[in-house]
Design an enzyme around this catalytic site. Sequence first.
Site: not given
Length: 292
Positions: A61, A95
């Site tokens: 990720e 993020c």
Amino acid sequence: MPPGVVNFLPAPGAVVGDALVGHPRTRFVAFTGSKDVGLHINELAAKTAPGQIWVKRVIAEMGGKDSIVVDSDADLDAAVDGVVASAFGYQGQKCSACSRAIVVGSAYDPFLQKLRQQVEQITVGPADKPENYMGPVINAKAKKSILEYIEVGKSEGRLLTGGGECPGAGHFVQPTVIADVAPTARIAQEEIFGPVLAVIRAGTFEEALAIANNTEYGLTGAVYTPDRRKLDKAAEEFFVGNLYLNRKCTGALVGAHPFGGFNMSGTDSKAGGPDYLLLFAQAKIVAEKLPL
């Protein structure tokens, strides 16, 4: 858990990361972090070490350059609330943080006015004081990088508010908004990982979606509009792993809203859902022929 099942190894990733990923007994790597490090891990894991008898599996990720599209017919108060929460919650160090607001047509100027008013009410200071909405960024290196991006942004757009560090000791950065940014500008393309928002003008909803898709990432995004046709169009054409309609682009609920992106945002592993657990398991099928 039995001893040795979970091990905590506090050390810089650059020191221990390659050794762990490249070791022949390592079978699976789950990573959360930057695009550059994630791609390096994926490359290293693909190389077979002497004595290795399996293909290593990697879940990564990585970063994001997440956009919230605000259509000309949107509820601007709700849109500003969502953008501010997504852009400046946890100092933008997510993020999934909104780092681009793409505003359509006649909504642009009133959106900026409302946005500026709300951002300038954000309090910054020590995180142990509940009255502070924003605390410090993670360290001095991060603060230096964020401030450098802000200086780049000042040359690529119009500084609306913020634009520097806060006075006093600590790694505090002002919540910063830069308007009139071109879709291809550095601050519209590169992950800053800090409290910096670029605002981009679009002529039409279709143009706004095209701008939203013009980065190498594909993590989260959001759209504010009451028009069901446009929401359906976004569901088909806004290419992100997690799309939010008429709400902010952060805050996926573990167990209820699996999370993960594709393109340079990662391997689309969708953490937080039951399918994610299967990635940590090795499948085995047993078949037996029974006598008649």
